[in-house]
Design a protein around this motif. Structure first.
Motif, PDB file in Angstrom:
ATOM      1  N   MET A   1      47.669   7.085  22.461  1.00 37.60           N
ATOM      2  CA  MET A   1      48.179   5.687  22.127  1.00 37.60           C
ATOM      3  C   MET A   1      47.491   4.543  21.962  1.00 37.60           C
ATOM      4  O   MET A   1      46.119   4.850  21.741  1.00 37.60           O
ATOM      5  N   ALA A   2      47.872   3.612  20.747  1.00 35.37           N
ATOM      6  CA  ALA A   2      46.997   3.253  20.018  1.00 35.37           C
ATOM      7  C   ALA A   2      46.943   1.787  20.702  1.00 35.37           C
ATOM      8  O   ALA A   2      47.224   1.189  21.365  1.00 35.37           O
ATOM      9  N   GLY A   3      45.832   1.027  20.574  1.00 33.27           N
ATOM     10  CA  GLY A   3      44.754   0.182  21.065  1.00 33.27           C
ATOM     11  C   GLY A   3      44.438  -0.834  19.611  1.00 33.27           C
ATOM     12  O   GLY A   3      44.898  -1.184  18.694  1.00 33.27           O
ATOM     13  N   VAL A   4      43.752  -2.369  20.372  1.00 32.91           N
ATOM     14  CA  VAL A   4      43.852  -3.660  19.571  1.00 32.91           C
ATOM     15  C   VAL A   4      42.752  -4.112  19.739  1.00 32.91           C
ATOM     16  O   VAL A   4      41.862  -4.046  20.983  1.00 32.91           O
ATOM     17  N   ASN A   5      42.160  -3.884  19.038  1.00 29.93           N
ATOM     18  CA  ASN A   5      40.637  -4.478  18.645  1.00 29.93           C
ATOM     19  C   ASN A   5      40.290  -5.196  17.951  1.00 29.93           C
ATOM     20  O   ASN A   5      40.294  -5.616  17.245  1.00 29.93           O
ATOM     21  N   LYS A   6      41.042  -7.148  18.534  1.00 27.56           N
ATOM     22  CA  LYS A   6      40.504  -8.456  17.960  1.00 27.56           C
ATOM     23  C   LYS A   6      40.215  -9.261  19.234  1.00 27.56           C
ATOM     24  O   LYS A   6      40.362  -9.282  19.751  1.00 27.56           O
ATOM     25  N   VAL A   7      39.233  -9.702  18.107  1.00 20.91           N
ATOM     26  CA  VAL A   7      38.388 -10.891  18.961  1.00 20.91           C
ATOM     27  C   VAL A   7      38.355 -12.372  18.009  1.00 20.91           C
ATOM     28  O   VAL A   7      38.677 -12.706  16.963  1.00 20.91           O
ATOM     29  N   ILE A   8      38.979 -13.401  19.379  1.00 26.73           N
ATOM     30  CA  ILE A   8      38.738 -14.755  18.659  1.00 26.73           C
ATOM     31  C   ILE A   8      37.656 -15.615  19.499  1.00 26.73           C
ATOM     32  O   ILE A   8      37.507 -15.773  20.821  1.00 26.73           O
ATOM     33  N   ILE A   9      37.254 -16.356  18.896  1.00 35.72           N
ATOM     34  CA  ILE A   9      36.498 -17.032  19.549  1.00 35.72           C
ATOM     35  C   ILE A   9      35.738 -18.593  18.245  1.00 35.72           C
ATOM     36  O   ILE A   9      36.127 -18.776  17.398  1.00 35.72           O
ATOM     37  N   VAL A  10      36.206 -19.590  18.865  1.00 34.74           N
ATOM     38  CA  VAL A  10      35.979 -21.205  18.255  1.00 34.74           C
ATOM     39  C   VAL A  10      34.756 -21.596  19.363  1.00 34.74           C
ATOM     40  O   VAL A  10      34.179 -21.749  20.781  1.00 34.74           O
ATOM     41  N   GLY A  11      33.525 -21.742  18.710  1.00 30.87           N
ATOM     42  CA  GLY A  11      32.450 -22.226  19.711  1.00 30.87           C
ATOM     43  C   GLY A  11      31.573 -22.213  18.561  1.00 30.87           C
ATOM     44  O   GLY A  11      31.773 -22.934  17.494  1.00 30.87           O
ATOM     45  N   ASN A  12      30.211 -23.059  18.708  1.00 34.52           N
ATOM     46  CA  ASN A  12      29.255 -24.051  17.340  1.00 34.52           C
ATOM     47  C   ASN A  12      28.571 -22.821  17.307  1.00 34.52           C
ATOM     48  O   ASN A  12      27.559 -21.272  18.330  1.00 34.52           O
TER      49      ASN A  12
ATOM     50  N   TYR B   1      36.122 -21.155  14.243  1.00 34.78           N
ATOM     51  CA  TYR B   1      36.755 -20.702  14.214  1.00 34.78           C
ATOM     52  C   TYR B   1      36.589 -18.878  14.035  1.00 34.78           C
ATOM     53  O   TYR B   1      36.654 -19.011  12.537  1.00 34.78           O
ATOM     54  N   LEU B   2      36.298 -18.453  14.552  1.00 28.68           N
ATOM     55  CA  LEU B   2      35.954 -17.135  14.376  1.00 28.68           C
ATOM     56  C   LEU B   2      37.623 -16.215  14.691  1.00 28.68           C
ATOM     57  O   LEU B   2      37.779 -15.810  15.786  1.00 28.68           O
ATOM     58  N   GLU B   3      38.101 -14.766  13.993  1.00 28.23           N
ATOM     59  CA  GLU B   3      38.410 -13.537  14.288  1.00 28.23           C
ATOM     60  C   GLU B   3      37.818 -12.408  13.807  1.00 28.23           C
ATOM     61  O   GLU B   3      38.008 -12.673  12.122  1.00 28.23           O
ATOM     62  N   GLY B   4      37.247 -11.410  14.637  1.00 26.08           N
ATOM     63  CA  GLY B   4      37.283 -10.277  13.849  1.00 26.08           C
ATOM     64  C   GLY B   4      37.454  -9.174  15.015  1.00 26.08           C
ATOM     65  O   GLY B   4      38.335  -9.336  15.635  1.00 26.08           O
ATOM     66  N   SER B   5      36.324  -7.831  15.516  1.00 30.38           N
ATOM     67  CA  SER B   5      36.689  -6.886  15.996  1.00 30.38           C
ATOM     68  C   SER B   5      35.316  -6.506  15.930  1.00 30.38           C
ATOM     69  O   SER B   5      33.941  -6.937  16.362  1.00 30.38           O
ATOM     70  N   LEU B   6      35.330  -6.373  17.818  1.00 31.81           N
ATOM     71  CA  LEU B   6      34.189  -5.918  18.811  1.00 31.81           C
ATOM     72  C   LEU B   6      33.911  -4.689  18.322  1.00 31.81           C
ATOM     73  O   LEU B   6      34.159  -3.527  18.106  1.00 31.81           O
ATOM     74  N   GLN B   7      32.438  -4.729  17.761  1.00 34.25           N
ATOM     75  CA  GLN B   7      31.542  -3.399  17.460  1.00 34.25           C
ATOM     76  C   GLN B   7      30.303  -3.163  18.675  1.00 34.25           C
ATOM     77  O   GLN B   7      29.440  -4.302  17.920  1.00 34.25           O
ATOM     78  N   THR B   8      29.568  -1.384  18.612  1.00 32.92           N
ATOM     79  CA  THR B   8      29.059  -1.722  19.365  1.00 32.92           C
ATOM     80  C   THR B   8      28.167  -0.772  18.394  1.00 32.92           C
ATOM     81  O   THR B   8      28.645   0.611  18.209  1.00 32.92           O
TER      82      THR B   8
END
Length: 155
Positions: free
Chosen positions: A1-12, A78-85
């Protein structure tokens, strides 16, 4: 099953963006962003706040240039990206794991939310890494219908 790795952040921004050149010649920019949530404590009735800090890494040359030139500590974004460890060895030769929000070369979005008068950035514009694929806005869409929209915002 495919997944989605998307993060949306609004901050300072918690610190000024820091840019570096990689061996390939590409730019990399890093900074931190704070997001906060507030609530009223049911027991005491006091206002509570919790702040989370997020490490941001930009590998997209266009967005890196925007971050370096126009963002500074305190800027609202406003940022859109993906989580990476990733893992690395610290100065004490201990393995450290860190999770970051990454805006890759052809993936991610950065929008400055401050106005020029807010002092926290230079304008309300932004940059998208997917050049030309943004959808048209109602005022510049494919047809010229007004749909009853007024120039004034009702709130």
């Amino acid at each position: 099953m495919a997944g989605v790795n998307k993060v949306i952040i609004v901050g300072n921004l918690g610190r000024d963006p820091e840019g570096r050149s990689m061996p390939s010649g590409d730019r990399m920019v890093t900074f931190s962003v704070a997001t906060s949530e507030t609530w009223k404590d049911k027991q005491s009735g006091e206002r509570r706040e919790k702040t989370e800090w997020h490490n941001i890494v930009i590998f997209n040359d266009h967005l890196a240039k925007i971050a370096e030139n126009y963002l500074k500590k305190g800027s609202k974004v406003y940022l859109e990206g993906s989580l990476q460890t990733r893992k690395y060895m610290n100065r004490d030769e201990q393995e450290v794991r860190t999770t970051e929000i990454v805006l890759q070369k052809y993936n991610g979005e950065l929008q400055m939310l401050d106005s020029r008068s807010d002092g926290g950035g230079a304008g309300g514009g932004g940059g998208r890494s997917d050049y030309g694929s943004s959808s048209p806005s109602p005022s510049t869409g494919g047809n010229d219908k007004n749909y009853g929209l007024d120039d004034e915002v009702p709130f």
